[in-house]
Scaffold this active site. Structure first.
Site, PDB file in Angstrom:
ATOM      1  N   GLY A 182      17.184  13.482  -6.045  1.00 11.93           N
ATOM      2  CA  GLY A 182      18.581  13.112  -6.244  1.00 11.93           C
ATOM      3  C   GLY A 182      18.795  11.631  -6.027  1.00 11.93           C
ATOM      4  O   GLY A 182      17.842  10.855  -5.928  1.00 11.93           O
TER       5      GLY A 182
ATOM      6  N   CYS B  93      24.066  10.659   9.722  1.00 11.91           N
ATOM      7  CA  CYS B  93      22.912  10.913  10.597  1.00 11.91           C
ATOM      8  C   CYS B  93      21.587  10.363  10.073  1.00 11.91           C
ATOM      9  O   CYS B  93      21.007   9.474  10.704  1.00 11.91           O
ATOM     10  CB  CYS B  93      22.792  12.410  10.852  1.00 11.91           C
ATOM     11  SG  CYS B  93      24.130  13.024  11.887  1.00 11.91           S
TER      12      CYS B  93
ATOM     13  N   LYS C  33      21.061   6.374   9.800  1.00 20.03           N
ATOM     14  CA  LYS C  33      21.086   5.638  11.077  1.00 20.03           C
ATOM     15  C   LYS C  33      19.988   6.146  12.008  1.00 20.03           C
ATOM     16  O   LYS C  33      19.418   5.381  12.779  1.00 20.03           O
ATOM     17  CB  LYS C  33      22.463   5.732  11.736  1.00 20.03           C
ATOM     18  CG  LYS C  33      22.723   7.004  12.522  1.00 20.03           C
ATOM     19  CD  LYS C  33      23.961   6.890  13.400  1.00 20.03           C
ATOM     20  CE  LYS C  33      24.346   8.222  14.026  1.00 20.03           C
ATOM     21  NZ  LYS C  33      23.361   8.814  14.924  1.00 20.03           N
TER      22      LYS C  33
HETATM   23  P1  NAD Z   1      32.478  10.762  14.814  1.00 17.22           P
HETATM   24  O1  NAD Z   1      32.500   9.313  14.517  1.00 17.22           O
HETATM   25  O2  NAD Z   1      33.004  11.729  13.813  1.00 17.22           O
HETATM   26  O3  NAD Z   1      33.269  11.050  16.171  1.00 17.22           O
HETATM   27  C1  NAD Z   1      33.119  10.311  17.345  1.00 17.22           C
HETATM   28  C2  NAD Z   1      34.453  10.349  18.078  1.00 17.22           C
HETATM   29  O4  NAD Z   1      34.291   9.742  19.357  1.00 17.22           O
HETATM   30  C3  NAD Z   1      35.572   9.599  17.371  1.00 17.22           C
HETATM   31  O5  NAD Z   1      36.679  10.462  17.182  1.00 17.22           O
HETATM   32  C4  NAD Z   1      35.911   8.451  18.329  1.00 17.22           C
HETATM   33  O6  NAD Z   1      37.296   8.122  18.318  1.00 17.22           O
HETATM   34  C5  NAD Z   1      35.494   9.049  19.655  1.00 17.22           C
HETATM   35  N1  NAD Z   1      35.220   8.068  20.702  1.00 17.22           N
HETATM   36  C6  NAD Z   1      34.445   6.958  20.643  1.00 17.22           C
HETATM   37  N2  NAD Z   1      34.430   6.340  21.834  1.00 17.22           N
HETATM   38  C7  NAD Z   1      35.184   7.074  22.676  1.00 17.22           C
HETATM   39  C8  NAD Z   1      35.545   6.961  24.056  1.00 17.22           C
HETATM   40  N3  NAD Z   1      35.094   5.948  24.795  1.00 17.22           N
HETATM   41  N4  NAD Z   1      36.343   7.900  24.590  1.00 17.22           N
HETATM   42  C9  NAD Z   1      36.799   8.913  23.826  1.00 17.22           C
HETATM   43  N5  NAD Z   1      36.487   9.088  22.530  1.00 17.22           N
HETATM   44  C10 NAD Z   1      35.704   8.170  21.963  1.00 17.22           C
HETATM   45  O7  NAD Z   1      30.978  11.098  15.196  1.00 17.22           O
HETATM   46  P2  NAD Z   1      30.177  12.469  14.913  1.00 17.22           P
HETATM   47  O8  NAD Z   1      29.797  12.548  13.482  1.00 17.22           O
HETATM   48  O9  NAD Z   1      30.915  13.585  15.541  1.00 17.22           O
HETATM   49  O10 NAD Z   1      28.847  12.176  15.731  1.00 17.22           O
HETATM   50  C11 NAD Z   1      28.828  12.169  17.141  1.00 17.22           C
HETATM   51  C12 NAD Z   1      27.375  12.145  17.600  1.00 17.22           C
HETATM   52  O11 NAD Z   1      26.723  13.351  17.189  1.00 17.22           O
HETATM   53  C13 NAD Z   1      26.543  11.008  17.008  1.00 17.22           C
HETATM   54  O12 NAD Z   1      25.613  10.585  17.949  1.00 17.22           O
HETATM   55  C14 NAD Z   1      25.838  11.665  15.841  1.00 17.22           C
HETATM   56  O13 NAD Z   1      24.627  11.033  15.524  1.00 17.22           O
HETATM   57  C15 NAD Z   1      25.597  13.059  16.380  1.00 17.22           C
HETATM   58  N6  NAD Z   1      25.465  14.100  15.357  1.00 17.22           N
HETATM   59  C16 NAD Z   1      26.305  14.103  14.281  1.00 17.22           C
HETATM   60  C17 NAD Z   1      26.192  15.120  13.330  1.00 17.22           C
HETATM   61  C18 NAD Z   1      27.080  15.151  12.103  1.00 17.22           C
HETATM   62  O14 NAD Z   1      26.775  15.907  11.178  1.00 17.22           O
HETATM   63  N7  NAD Z   1      28.157  14.385  12.045  1.00 17.22           N
HETATM   64  C19 NAD Z   1      25.226  16.122  13.484  1.00 17.22           C
HETATM   65  C20 NAD Z   1      24.406  16.112  14.614  1.00 17.22           C
HETATM   66  C21 NAD Z   1      24.539  15.084  15.540  1.00 17.22           C
END
Ligand code: NAD
Length: 439
Positions: A254, A261, A264
């Protein structure tokens, strides 16, 4: 058990909501006031199938609350999740600013024994650093658990509630018991909780994502070879994927992988290697192949229509990095749109869920006003010189080819996800450009 989840994004919101649905009392904290205000009204800040019903049910039962002020909820909690973002820093390493800020807040607010669970994807050693930051601010007893999340956006609820496995990194037998109690409802069908040390759990997440990304980039490279030698990557994929040692998933050629994820995490993994003097050559190659793959559809359009696309309009179907999400972080569609805008083209785009996010993502482009966000696939195609399919939403899979042909100025399809049978579109009078296969 009283739970506090800090960070209410794709991961924190799903984890908090599903744990509340499992019978725990959960308070979700986020610093984003608009997000929390919406959630208090039962409105989701993200598109995630199935989540809204569970969220509203848990809120009605009083099991799920939202706040911007973490102090009280952290003090009252037995378990505090850290689920904030860990985006790429400029050098590619994971930016741990938000994780450390929350760790410090936990240390200051903690009032009684607390289990701190790191759900964010974090480099090896972060649990130790979090532990040190908390210890510098409290005399309470606590433990730090590494519990990476493996959910997929678009199927996040199902993945969280029916995980293939749960990985838990911790040092103490008490923490093992806490985690077993937390997740007992999710592993009733026999899926394992794999216990290990913190560092191995942290690395497991990166290794899993890098291996999945490797499958994709490998097949994309094979697709390029297929095109050059006249083979069909779809046939090769079926032949290769039916080997039980390899498996059929993550082998689709694709327009490259995006999302919050894989890109990064493979950069952060390389940085972790470099920090200890190790070049992770496979991971570097995976990233390099993906970078050029994200340019491929724009290259194909330019090859077909010329490098000056002034006066040309292209319909883009799909903006999200994959179907069933509104997430456009590092989405290939945005890379292609930027390239086509750079070459002078105008864009008519349509995505079922990701148009607002895409508009934000492209806002800094000097020709951003040349992107029209339309109300349906055929409106996007109306008057366009060609169609570029970028995300395989189901609603794009069986278009009315007659109507599509009538809308387009030229019957040309660039299929960035190989979802159309070339012979069918060719029969309908279209010129077809897929990936790794000829018309
Ligand atoms: P996201 O950006 O959707 O959400 C992060 C949230 O944290 C935001 O709402 C932000 O406002 C909040 N935040 C940041 N600093 C803060 C603080 N000091 N106090 C309170 N809130 C705060 O991120 P995500 O996609 O949910 O990813 C979160 C983690 O999980 C990352 O490390 C990511 O790599 C991991 N992860 C993500 C996925 C995915 O599919 N999105 C899957 C597995 C793991």
């Amino acid at each position: 058990m009283r739970i506090c989840v800090v960070g209410t994004g794709y991961v924190g919101l799903v984890a908090g909501t599903c744990l509340a649905d499992q019978g725990f009392h959960v308070i979700c904290v986020d610093r984003d006031e608009a997000k929390i205000a919406g959630l208090k009204e039962g409105n989701l800040p993200i598109y995630e199938p199935g989540l809204e019903d569970i969220l509203r049910r848990a809120m009605r039962k009083g099991a799920l609350e939202f706040t911007t002020d973490g102090h009280g909820p952290i003090a009252a909690a037995d378990v505090v999740y850290i689920a904030v973002g860990t985006p790429s820093s400029e050098d590619g390493s994971a930016d741990l600013g938000a994780v450390y800020a929350v760790a410090e807040q936990i240390g200051e607010a903690m009032d009684g024994p607390t289990t701190v669970v790191i759900k964010s994807t974090v480099p090896v050693g972060t649990a130790d650093a979090v532990r040190a930051r908390i210890a510098a601010r409290t005399t309470e007893t606590f433990d730090v658990i590494s519990n990476p999340e493996f959910l997929k956006e678009g199927a996040a609820v199902e993945d969280f509630t029916h995980p293939d496995r749960i990985v838990v990194g911790c040092a103490s037998p008490e923490s093992v018991k806490v985690m077993q109690a937390l997740y007992a409802g999710l592993v009733r069908t026999g899926r394992p909780i794999v216990f290990m040390d913190n560092r191995s759990a942290e690395l497991t997440k990166y290794a899993a994502n890098a291996l999945l990304a490797t499958k994709i980039s490998f097949m994309n490279e094979i697709a390029r070879l297929c095109e050059a030698v006249g083979a069909d990557v779809e046939a090769v994929r079926l032949g290769v994927g039916s080997d039980s040692r390899i498996g059929p998933r993550f082998l689709f050629a694709g327009a490259g992988f995006g999302g919050s994820c894989f890109p990064k995490d493979i950069r952060a993994l390389q940085e972790q290697g470099r920090a200890v003097g190790l070049e992770l050559e496979i991971t570097a190659a995976v990233e390099s192949v993906n970078r050029s793959q994200k340019d491929l559809m724009a290259d194909k359009v330019i090859q077909r229509f010329g490098s000056d696309l002034s006066g040309k309009t292209f319909a883009i179907w799909g903006l999200a990095f994959k179907p069933r999400t509104d997430d456009v972080r590092e989405a290939p569609a945005l890379v292609v749109i930027r390239r086509l805008l750079d070459a002078g083209a105008s864009i008519q785009a349509y995505d079922p869920e990701a148009m607002t996010e895409a508009q934000h993502g492209l806002a800094d482009h000097p020709r951003a006003s040349e992107v029209a966000y339309t109300d349906g696939p055929l409106t996007a195609a109306d008057g366009a010189d060609a169609l570029v399919l970028m995300t395989e939403w189901s609603e794009f899979r069986n278009p009315d080819l007659q109507a599509l042909g009538d809308c387009l100025v030229q019957r040309v399809i660039f299929d960035g996800r190989n979802i159309y049978p070339p012979e069918v579109v060719a029969e309908a009078g279209f010129e077809y450009h897929g990936i790794g296969r000829t018309a």
